[in-house]
Design a protein around this motif. Structure first.
Motif, mmCIF file in Angstrom:
data_model
loop_
_atom_site.group_PDB
_atom_site.id
_atom_site.type_symbol
_atom_site.label_atom_id
_atom_site.label_comp_id
_atom_site.label_asym_id
_atom_site.label_seq_id
_atom_site.Cartn_x
_atom_site.Cartn_y
_atom_site.Cartn_z
ATOM 1 N N THR A 152 35.112 146.293 73.107
ATOM 2 C CA THR A 152 36.275 145.645 72.481
ATOM 3 C C THR A 152 37.602 146.193 72.999
ATOM 4 O O THR A 152 38.623 145.523 72.889
ATOM 5 C CB THR A 152 36.233 145.785 70.942
ATOM 6 N N ASP A 153 37.578 147.408 73.515
ATOM 7 C CA ASP A 153 38.767 147.988 74.146
ATOM 8 C C ASP A 153 38.370 148.411 75.557
ATOM 9 O O ASP A 153 38.498 149.568 75.936
ATOM 10 C CB ASP A 153 39.283 149.180 73.326
ATOM 11 N N LEU B 51 29.002 152.702 67.890
ATOM 12 C CA LEU B 51 30.467 152.750 67.890
ATOM 13 C C LEU B 51 31.018 152.902 69.303
ATOM 14 O O LEU B 51 32.023 152.282 69.656
ATOM 15 C CB LEU B 51 30.968 153.892 67.007
ATOM 16 N N ASN C 14 33.437 150.234 70.983
ATOM 17 C CA ASN C 14 34.754 150.596 71.529
ATOM 18 C C ASN C 14 34.865 150.259 73.013
ATOM 19 O O ASN C 14 35.907 149.779 73.464
ATOM 20 C CB ASN C 14 35.034 152.081 71.310
ATOM 21 N N ASN C 15 33.808 150.518 73.764
ATOM 22 C CA ASN C 15 33.860 150.257 75.195
ATOM 23 C C ASN C 15 33.888 148.767 75.528
ATOM 24 O O ASN C 15 34.335 148.394 76.610
ATOM 25 C CB ASN C 15 32.689 150.930 75.915
ATOM 26 N N ASN D 248 38.724 152.813 78.405
ATOM 27 C CA ASN D 248 37.762 153.690 79.066
ATOM 28 C C ASN D 248 37.497 153.267 80.502
ATOM 29 O O ASN D 248 37.073 154.087 81.317
ATOM 30 C CB ASN D 248 36.471 153.787 78.261
#
Length: 167
Positions: free
Chosen positions: A27-28, A20, A24-25, A32
């Motif tokens: 796709t978004d 996850l 997240n890192n 971050n």
């Protein structure tokens, strides 16, 4: 067998967590990345601190730092998945087989702990003085993850209980 299953599931849970994080890192990416950028720039540390000479203001280096972190997380996720599946496959085998399956999990958890400790607590927290920032301070999250992984590592390395013999 319950302890073996428990250890296998905890390693798989860590694998899921890291998957996850990598998702997240990637796709978004920008969310971050901004965290990493601000930490390296030290732009929210105490005004006038004497450590500002450490600040890195080159976007290419920010990108390299962030990509390195994502790769580190990816390797940790892969090793955890690999170990968890190997542990499940050897759950009913001899203790030596399960022990061998656990060794990759030990390596994966150690790698994860090193990331949170070295990259976030040491480099980010102390070298780039992240602890001074009210906005860009990830020390609590890093400490939490270091402790979670440490507890799983301690449990994983414990010997499995020996079933009592019935006479």
């Amino acid at each position: 067998m319950a302890a073996r299953l428990s250890k296998s599931l905890l390693i798989l849970a860590v694998a899921f967590f890291y998957s996850l994080v990598v998702f997240n890192n990637t796709t978004d990416y920008n969310s971050n990345y901004q965290f990493v950028r601000h930490i390296l720039q030290m732009d929210s540390t105490f005004p006038g601190n004497h450590g500002m000479w450490r600040a890195i203001n080159q976007p290419a280096i920010h990108t390299l730092f962030y990509i390195f972190i994502i790769l580190w997380e990816t390797v940790t996720a892969i090793l955890c998945w690999w170990s968890g599946i190997a542990m499940l496959r050897s759950i009913r085998l001899a203790p030596e087989s399960f022990y061998r399956a656990k060794t990759l999990g030990v390596a994966a958890l150690t790698l994860g702990m090193l990331m949170w400790f070295i990259a976030f607590l040491c480099v980010g927290g102390e070298w780039f003085l992240m602890w001074q920032s009210k906005t860009w301070n990830g020390q609590d999250a890093a400490f939490r993850m270091f402790v979670v992984l440490g507890i799983v590592l301690l449990y994983l390395t414990m010997p499995e209980p020996i079933a009592p013999t019935i006479e």
